[in-house]
Design a protein around this motif. Structure first.
Motif, PDB file in Angstrom:
ATOM      1  N   ASP A   1      36.536 -35.207-111.905  1.00  0.00           N
ATOM      2  CA  ASP A   1      37.189 -34.230-111.027  1.00  0.00           C
ATOM      3  C   ASP A   1      38.690 -34.225-111.225  1.00  0.00           C
ATOM      4  O   ASP A   1      39.323 -33.177-111.271  1.00  0.00           O
ATOM      5  CB  ASP A   1      36.856 -34.535-109.566  1.00  0.00           C
ATOM      6  CG  ASP A   1      35.382 -34.219-109.255  1.00  0.00           C
ATOM      7  OD1 ASP A   1      34.779 -33.471-110.052  1.00  0.00           O
ATOM      8  OD2 ASP A   1      34.887 -34.735-108.237  1.00  0.00           O
TER       9      ASP A   1
ATOM     10  N   ASN B   1      52.248 -31.863-114.856  1.00  0.00           N
ATOM     11  CA  ASN B   1      51.460 -30.936-115.670  1.00  0.00           C
ATOM     12  C   ASN B   1      52.198 -30.525-116.949  1.00  0.00           C
ATOM     13  O   ASN B   1      53.351 -30.933-117.198  1.00  0.00           O
ATOM     14  CB  ASN B   1      51.024 -29.714-114.854  1.00  0.00           C
ATOM     15  CG  ASN B   1      52.178 -28.750-114.568  1.00  0.00           C
ATOM     16  OD1 ASN B   1      53.341 -29.120-114.691  1.00  0.00           O
ATOM     17  ND2 ASN B   1      51.842 -27.521-114.192  1.00  0.00           N
TER      18      ASN B   1
ATOM     19  N   GLY C   1      39.415 -32.576-114.471  1.00  0.00           N
ATOM     20  CA  GLY C   1      39.282 -31.124-114.354  1.00  0.00           C
ATOM     21  C   GLY C   1      40.452 -30.512-113.617  1.00  0.00           C
ATOM     22  O   GLY C   1      40.972 -29.443-113.992  1.00  0.00           O
ATOM     23  N   ALA C   2      40.904 -31.201-112.563  1.00  0.00           N
ATOM     24  CA  ALA C   2      42.061 -30.701-111.825  1.00  0.00           C
ATOM     25  C   ALA C   2      43.301 -30.687-112.704  1.00  0.00           C
ATOM     26  O   ALA C   2      44.122 -29.760-112.642  1.00  0.00           O
ATOM     27  CB  ALA C   2      42.296 -31.567-110.596  1.00  0.00           C
ATOM     28  N   SER C   3      43.455 -31.720-113.550  1.00  0.00           N
ATOM     29  CA  SER C   3      44.609 -31.773-114.447  1.00  0.00           C
ATOM     30  C   SER C   3      44.597 -30.613-115.436  1.00  0.00           C
ATOM     31  O   SER C   3      45.630 -30.001-115.716  1.00  0.00           O
ATOM     32  CB  SER C   3      44.609 -33.105-115.199  1.00  0.00           C
ATOM     33  OG  SER C   3      45.697 -33.174-116.095  1.00  0.00           O
ATOM     34  N   GLU C   4      43.380 -30.296-115.940  1.00  0.00           N
ATOM     35  CA  GLU C   4      43.282 -29.164-116.868  1.00  0.00           C
ATOM     36  C   GLU C   4      43.656 -27.848-116.190  1.00  0.00           C
ATOM     37  O   GLU C   4      44.305 -26.990-116.780  1.00  0.00           O
ATOM     38  CB  GLU C   4      41.860 -29.089-117.429  1.00  0.00           C
ATOM     39  CG  GLU C   4      41.516 -30.237-118.368  1.00  0.00           C
ATOM     40  CD  GLU C   4      40.083 -30.146-118.864  1.00  0.00           C
ATOM     41  OE1 GLU C   4      39.398 -29.163-118.487  1.00  0.00           O
ATOM     42  OE2 GLU C   4      39.668 -31.030-119.624  1.00  0.00           O
ATOM     43  N   ILE C   5      43.238 -27.735-114.934  1.00  0.00           N
ATOM     44  CA  ILE C   5      43.567 -26.503-114.193  1.00  0.00           C
ATOM     45  C   ILE C   5      45.073 -26.411-113.974  1.00  0.00           C
ATOM     46  O   ILE C   5      45.678 -25.358-114.149  1.00  0.00           O
ATOM     47  CB  ILE C   5      42.809 -26.468-112.859  1.00  0.00           C
ATOM     48  CG1 ILE C   5      41.307 -26.315-113.122  1.00  0.00           C
ATOM     49  CG2 ILE C   5      43.336 -25.344-111.977  1.00  0.00           C
ATOM     50  CD1 ILE C   5      40.456 -26.430-111.888  1.00  0.00           C
ATOM     51  N   LEU C   6      45.712 -27.533-113.609  1.00  0.00           N
ATOM     52  CA  LEU C   6      47.153 -27.525-113.368  1.00  0.00           C
ATOM     53  C   LEU C   6      47.932 -27.189-114.644  1.00  0.00           C
ATOM     54  O   LEU C   6      49.012 -26.590-114.585  1.00  0.00           O
ATOM     55  CB  LEU C   6      47.607 -28.873-112.817  1.00  0.00           C
ATOM     56  CG  LEU C   6      47.121 -29.237-111.412  1.00  0.00           C
ATOM     57  CD1 LEU C   6      47.632 -30.621-111.020  1.00  0.00           C
ATOM     58  CD2 LEU C   6      47.579 -28.195-110.397  1.00  0.00           C
ATOM     59  N   ASP C   7      47.367 -27.586-115.801  1.00  0.00           N
ATOM     60  CA  ASP C   7      48.050 -27.289-117.058  1.00  0.00           C
ATOM     61  C   ASP C   7      48.057 -25.795-117.389  1.00  0.00           C
ATOM     62  O   ASP C   7      48.805 -25.343-118.250  1.00  0.00           O
ATOM     63  CB  ASP C   7      47.390 -28.054-118.220  1.00  0.00           C
ATOM     64  CG  ASP C   7      47.769 -29.527-118.200  1.00  0.00           C
ATOM     65  OD1 ASP C   7      48.768 -29.861-117.525  1.00  0.00           O
ATOM     66  OD2 ASP C   7      47.098 -30.334-118.858  1.00  0.00           O
ATOM     67  N   LEU C   8      47.217 -25.040-116.711  1.00  0.00           N
ATOM     68  CA  LEU C   8      47.176 -23.593-116.946  1.00  0.00           C
ATOM     69  C   LEU C   8      48.239 -22.850-116.135  1.00  0.00           C
ATOM     70  O   LEU C   8      48.490 -21.675-116.374  1.00  0.00           O
ATOM     71  CB  LEU C   8      45.785 -23.038-116.591  1.00  0.00           C
ATOM     72  CG  LEU C   8      44.621 -23.589-117.414  1.00  0.00           C
ATOM     73  CD1 LEU C   8      43.304 -23.041-116.883  1.00  0.00           C
ATOM     74  CD2 LEU C   8      44.787 -23.233-118.887  1.00  0.00           C
ATOM     75  N   VAL C   9      48.868 -23.535-115.187  1.00  0.00           N
ATOM     76  CA  VAL C   9      49.862 -22.907-114.323  1.00  0.00           C
ATOM     77  C   VAL C   9      51.215 -22.887-115.036  1.00  0.00           C
ATOM     78  O   VAL C   9      51.614 -23.868-115.670  1.00  0.00           O
ATOM     79  CB  VAL C   9      49.964 -23.666-112.987  1.00  0.00           C
ATOM     80  CG1 VAL C   9      51.018 -23.027-112.093  1.00  0.00           C
ATOM     81  CG2 VAL C   9      48.612 -23.700-112.305  1.00  0.00           C
TER      82      VAL C   9
END
Length: 543
Positions: free
Chosen positions: A5, A33, A8-16
């Motif tokens: 989890d 990030n 996954g959260a880190s990957e999502i933050l890298d998209l910001v």
């Protein structure tokens, strides 16, 4: 599963695109990030565990400790910070801090979202500086500046183009009501202090918010039209001289400029610059008046020198009148008067009287002080008349004349008396330059040719002693003369007249060093001038 989890959260933050930084209650970085890496230059592994303000440095309008106390009490803070990246570059950051607590209210994490606004701040600072400089120049310069909202005129032009109009100039010249409407839709946004003094306004409110229509006299409408055309053609500026009206309705002479920048054009705003040239115009008028007085004095001086020539010219038709009159009386005294012969003699008397009147009229025209009158002129006819006028003097000085006149010359537009004054002056100078030469060397040559474009060139050459090397550069200066009794004004006046007609006059030594040549070049009449004066080519009857 929790580790997945977090990954996954880190990957999502890298998209910001914004930098997202999470730190614990002690201030240590626990989340960093990809955008944070790009903004600040530190990798995720290098940033983790570091105290944020020690890594990047944090300064703000208020002390950071006060901001953290506010965060503890309110749970949220937004504002600007100054930080340094890995390379030491100072950057402006727009940040938002949010405090996260556990169920018992104990602070757990501080989540930060931030973005680099350094470029925006530099742009804003440059804009403020530009505006400051612009306003200082706008107010301080000795030029009347006007900011005009031109968007209403832009809408009118777009409507014209939509209706199929392609020639804006022709349309506005034909429809003056359209032009006046365009003026009323040109609204004044701002003016500087110089505008108030130049246009006689006590306050800005007398001008700002109104239209430019009240300041444009009817005679200056073509200038407004040209400014509109320049805008439609996307030219960067337009400059000309014109007349405008003050608040009280008085006319002033001004140098009028209008300019558009790409940015102001998008906003429909133009900048007008108006410079008072009234003093200059008055000085020019005074100078032209002085030149006219000097030219008249020069003409009278020439007439004085040729009193004998004038008397000779007038005496011929007067003698013919007397002879024909006496003959007519004898024919009438015969036992059977010959009426046809008397009628023929009477016609000759009338012709000779007109001939004498024309001679006197020509002499008076040269002596009169009158404003220039531009007509279409035949240069060859002027040359022939000049030589005829000087015939007696040429003959008394035993000067042989050679005239080679081109037949394909266009007419010129100018003042007949002034152009003839140049020709007479140059010919007189040539006659005087050859006064001491042996008779066989006294030759005067006159040539007319078609020059570049539609110009006409007239060259008068003599075989006198010429002038010293380098003197041609000074021959046209005021009071410079090569004659013992000369005033040094004749050639200066000739050049002034030539330049006033858009032409030139130049001097050169003839090849071989014997004599001088003067070339007068004048532009041919334009199509507009020819249309404006059809059939007025001056081809006076020769005396």
């Amino acid at each position: 599963m929790a580790r997945l989890d977090r990954a996954g959260a880190s990957e999502i933050l890298d998209l910001v695109h914004d930098a997202i930084i999470v730190r614990d209650a002690a201030g240590h970085i626990v989340q960093w990030n990809l955008a944070a890496e790009q903004h600040y230059g530190w990798s995720r592994s290098e940033a983790h565990g570091q105290r944020l303000c020690e890594l990047l440095g944090c300064t703000a309008a208020a002390p950071v400790s006060d901001i953290e106390n506010l965060l503890l009490s309110a749970g949220l803070w937004e504002g600007e910070l100054t930080r340094r990246d890995r390379n030491g570059r100072e950057m402006a950051v727009e940040a938002r801090w949010s405090l996260r607590r556990d169920r018992t209210g104990v602070p757990l994490h501080i989540v930060e979202t931030s973005r680099d606004i350094s470029h925006r701040r530099r742009t804003e600072a440059e804009a403020r500086l530009t505006e400051y400089r612009y306003r200082n120049l706008f107010q301080a310069m000795a030029v009347a500046f006007w900011e005009i909202d031109f968007s209403g005129v832009g809408n009118m032009l777009r409507a014209l183009f939509a209706d199929g109009v392609t020639d804006v100039r022709a349309h506005m010249l034909a429809d003056r009501q359209f032009t006046r409407t365009a003026m009323t839709r040109s609204r004044v946004r701002d003016v500087n202090d110089k505008t108030l003094s130049l246009f006689g306004a006590a306050t800005r409110e007398e001008i700002v918010g109104g239209t430019v229509a009240r300041f444009w006299p009817a005679e200056s409408e073509p200038v407004f039209i040209e400014a509109v055309v320049a805008s439609a053609e996307k030219r960067p500026h337009y400059i000309t001289e014109t007349k405008l009206l003050t608040v009280t309705g008085a006319e002033i002479d001004v140098l009028f400029t209008v300019s558009w920048s790409p940015e102001s054009r998008k906003e429909g705003v133009i900048l007008l610059g108006v410079i008072d040239i009234g003093d200059r115009k008055r000085a020019e008028e005074a100078m032209h008046g002085l030149q006219a007085d000097l030219a008249r004095a020069a003409r009278i001086s020439i007439l004085g020198e040729f009193t004998a020539s004038i008397a000779h010219e007038v005496n011929q038709p007067l003698a013919a009148i007397a002879t024909n009159g006496e003959a007519g009386l004898r024919w009438l005294d015969r036992p059977e008067p010959d009426i046809e012969e008397v009628r023929s003699l009477s016609a000759r008397i009338v012709a000779d009287a007109r001939r004498a009147a024309e001679i006197i009229g020509r002499v008076r025209a040269m002596a009169e002080q009158r404003p220039p009158q531009r007509t279409l002129l035949d240069v060859n006819a002027l040359i022939e008349e000049t030589l005829l006028f000087l015939r007696h003097d040429l003959k008394s000085h035993a000067i042989a004349v050679s005239a080679v006149l081109a037949t394909d010359l266009p007419p010129i537009a100018g003042d007949r008396t002034q152009i003839q004054q140049i020709l007479v002056n140059l010919a007189v100078n040539a006659i005087q330059a050859m006064a001491d030469l042996p008779v066989e060397r006294r030759r005067l040559s006159v040539h007319s040719v078609k020059a570049a474009g539609r110009s006409v060139a007239v060259t008068i050459e003599d075989e006198g002693n010429g002038f010293a090397a380098g003197a041609e550069a000074r021959l046209f200066d005021s009071f410079f003369t090569t004659k013992p009794s000369g005033m040094g004004m004749g050639l200066r006046i000739c050049r002034s007249i030539a330049e006033a007609h858009g032409g030139t006059i130049e001097a050169r030594a003839r090849s071989g060093g014997a004599g001088a040549a003067f070339t007068l070049t004048l532009p041919g009449a334009s199509w507009d001038e020819a249309v404006a004066a059809p059939g007025e080519v001056d081809d006076h009857t020769k005396v």
